[in-house]
Design a protein around this motif. Structure first.
Motif, PDB file in Angstrom:
ATOM      1  N   PHE A  79      37.426  41.144  31.981  1.00 39.39           N
ATOM      2  CA  PHE A  79      36.138  41.696  33.025  1.00 39.39           C
ATOM      3  C   PHE A  79      36.319  41.165  34.332  1.00 39.39           C
ATOM      4  N   LEU A  80      35.756  39.799  33.470  1.00 33.04           N
ATOM      5  CA  LEU A  80      36.872  38.561  34.803  1.00 33.04           C
ATOM      6  C   LEU A  80      37.685  38.842  35.861  1.00 33.04           C
ATOM      7  N   VAL A  81      39.033  39.394  35.054  1.00 34.52           N
ATOM      8  CA  VAL A  81      39.927  39.233  35.851  1.00 34.52           C
ATOM      9  C   VAL A  81      39.968  40.816  36.123  1.00 34.52           C
ATOM     10  N   LEU A 141      37.352  42.494  37.740  1.00 36.61           N
ATOM     11  CA  LEU A 141      36.777  41.974  38.670  1.00 36.61           C
ATOM     12  C   LEU A 141      38.037  41.574  39.624  1.00 36.61           C
ATOM     13  N   LEU A 142      38.328  40.632  39.383  1.00 38.37           N
ATOM     14  CA  LEU A 142      39.378  40.464  40.801  1.00 38.37           C
ATOM     15  C   LEU A 142      40.047  40.935  40.938  1.00 38.37           C
ATOM     16  N   GLY A 143      40.312  42.096  39.974  1.00 44.75           N
ATOM     17  CA  GLY A 143      41.466  43.296  40.200  1.00 44.75           C
ATOM     18  C   GLY A 143      41.310  44.034  41.019  1.00 44.75           C
ATOM     19  N   LEU A 144      39.764  44.304  41.004  1.00 41.67           N
ATOM     20  CA  LEU A 144      38.803  45.241  41.950  1.00 41.67           C
ATOM     21  C   LEU A 144      38.305  44.758  43.113  1.00 41.67           C
ATOM     22  N   ASN A 145      38.790  43.801  43.402  1.00 42.72           N
ATOM     23  CA  ASN A 145      39.033  43.412  44.983  1.00 42.72           C
ATOM     24  C   ASN A 145      39.664  44.107  46.256  1.00 42.72           C
ATOM     25  N   GLY A 146      38.697  44.340  46.880  1.00 48.71           N
ATOM     26  CA  GLY A 146      39.302  45.242  47.755  1.00 48.71           C
ATOM     27  C   GLY A 146      38.632  46.442  47.537  1.00 48.71           C
ATOM     28  N   TYR A 147      38.139  47.332  46.698  1.00 40.91           N
ATOM     29  CA  TYR A 147      37.025  47.801  46.519  1.00 40.91           C
ATOM     30  C   TYR A 147      35.572  48.540  46.499  1.00 40.91           C
ATOM     31  N   GLY A 164      43.056  48.983  28.387  1.00 43.65           N
ATOM     32  CA  GLY A 164      41.687  49.511  28.931  1.00 43.65           C
ATOM     33  C   GLY A 164      41.985  48.824  30.822  1.00 43.65           C
ATOM     34  N   PHE A 165      42.294  47.627  30.625  1.00 41.20           N
ATOM     35  CA  PHE A 165      42.667  47.423  31.963  1.00 41.20           C
ATOM     36  C   PHE A 165      43.015  48.050  32.623  1.00 41.20           C
ATOM     37  N   PHE A 166      43.937  48.393  32.397  1.00 39.71           N
ATOM     38  CA  PHE A 166      45.058  48.772  33.283  1.00 39.71           C
ATOM     39  C   PHE A 166      44.152  49.985  33.325  1.00 39.71           C
ATOM     40  N   ALA A 167      43.964  50.799  32.312  1.00 37.02           N
ATOM     41  CA  ALA A 167      43.247  52.469  32.692  1.00 37.02           C
ATOM     42  C   ALA A 167      42.202  51.744  33.878  1.00 37.02           C
ATOM     43  N   VAL A 227      43.583  51.900  36.965  1.00 27.93           N
ATOM     44  CA  VAL A 227      44.206  53.365  37.490  1.00 27.93           C
ATOM     45  C   VAL A 227      43.083  54.478  38.132  1.00 27.93           C
ATOM     46  N   LEU A 228      42.168  54.320  37.052  1.00 24.60           N
ATOM     47  CA  LEU A 228      40.260  55.018  37.388  1.00 24.60           C
ATOM     48  C   LEU A 228      40.240  54.559  39.417  1.00 24.60           C
ATOM     49  N   ALA A 229      40.126  53.253  39.036  1.00 25.60           N
ATOM     50  CA  ALA A 229      39.634  53.111  40.515  1.00 25.60           C
ATOM     51  C   ALA A 229      40.892  53.748  41.771  1.00 25.60           C
ATOM     52  N   GLU A 230      42.012  53.618  41.311  1.00 25.88           N
ATOM     53  CA  GLU A 230      43.234  54.066  42.408  1.00 25.88           C
ATOM     54  C   GLU A 230      42.805  55.777  42.482  1.00 25.88           C
TER      55      GLU A 230
END
Length: 110
Positions: free
Chosen positions: A21-23, A25-31, A95-98, A101-104
């Motif tokens: 979850f923490l990773v 959050l970092l990956g969704l930075n900018g969304y 699930g992380f990668f999914a 992809v969902l955000a994108e």
């Protein structure tokens, strides 16, 4: 034995989910908030299902190993915890990668 196996597997899955979850959050930075919220909800739901489902599955698998007398209770417990924790980690990585992809996809729907 089944309760201990369930608790150990659930705790390992909970720790892996928290790190993921923490990773995420970092990956969704900018969304934006509208783009990231469905991904976060998806990952949290997947984590909860993973924690409970794999916890119960490992407990029943350990019991099944003992009933078949192919393992002792300690070896059956260790095999079930390790195996289902590894499976849970793979599920959480997917699930992380999914979720990303969902955000994108949601970002592209503008």
């Amino acid at each position: 034995m089944r309760i201990i196996v369930f608790i150990i597997t659930a705790v390992i899955q909970l720790a892996a989910s928290a790190v993921g979850f923490l990773v995420l959050l970092l990956g969704l930075n900018g969304y934006g908030e509208k783009q990231a919220t469905p991904s976060l909800v998806f990952y949290i739901a997947l984590s909860l299902v993973s924690i409970l489902g794999l916890g119960f599955a490992s407990a029943f698998a350990a019991q099944r190993f003992v009933e078949r007398k192919s393992f002792g209770s300690l070896a059956a417990s260790a095999a079930a915890v390790i195996g289902f924790s590894a499976l849970g980690a793979l599920i959480l990585i997917a699930g992380f990668f999914a979720a990303l992809v969902l955000a994108e996809i949601i970002r592209g729907m503008k």
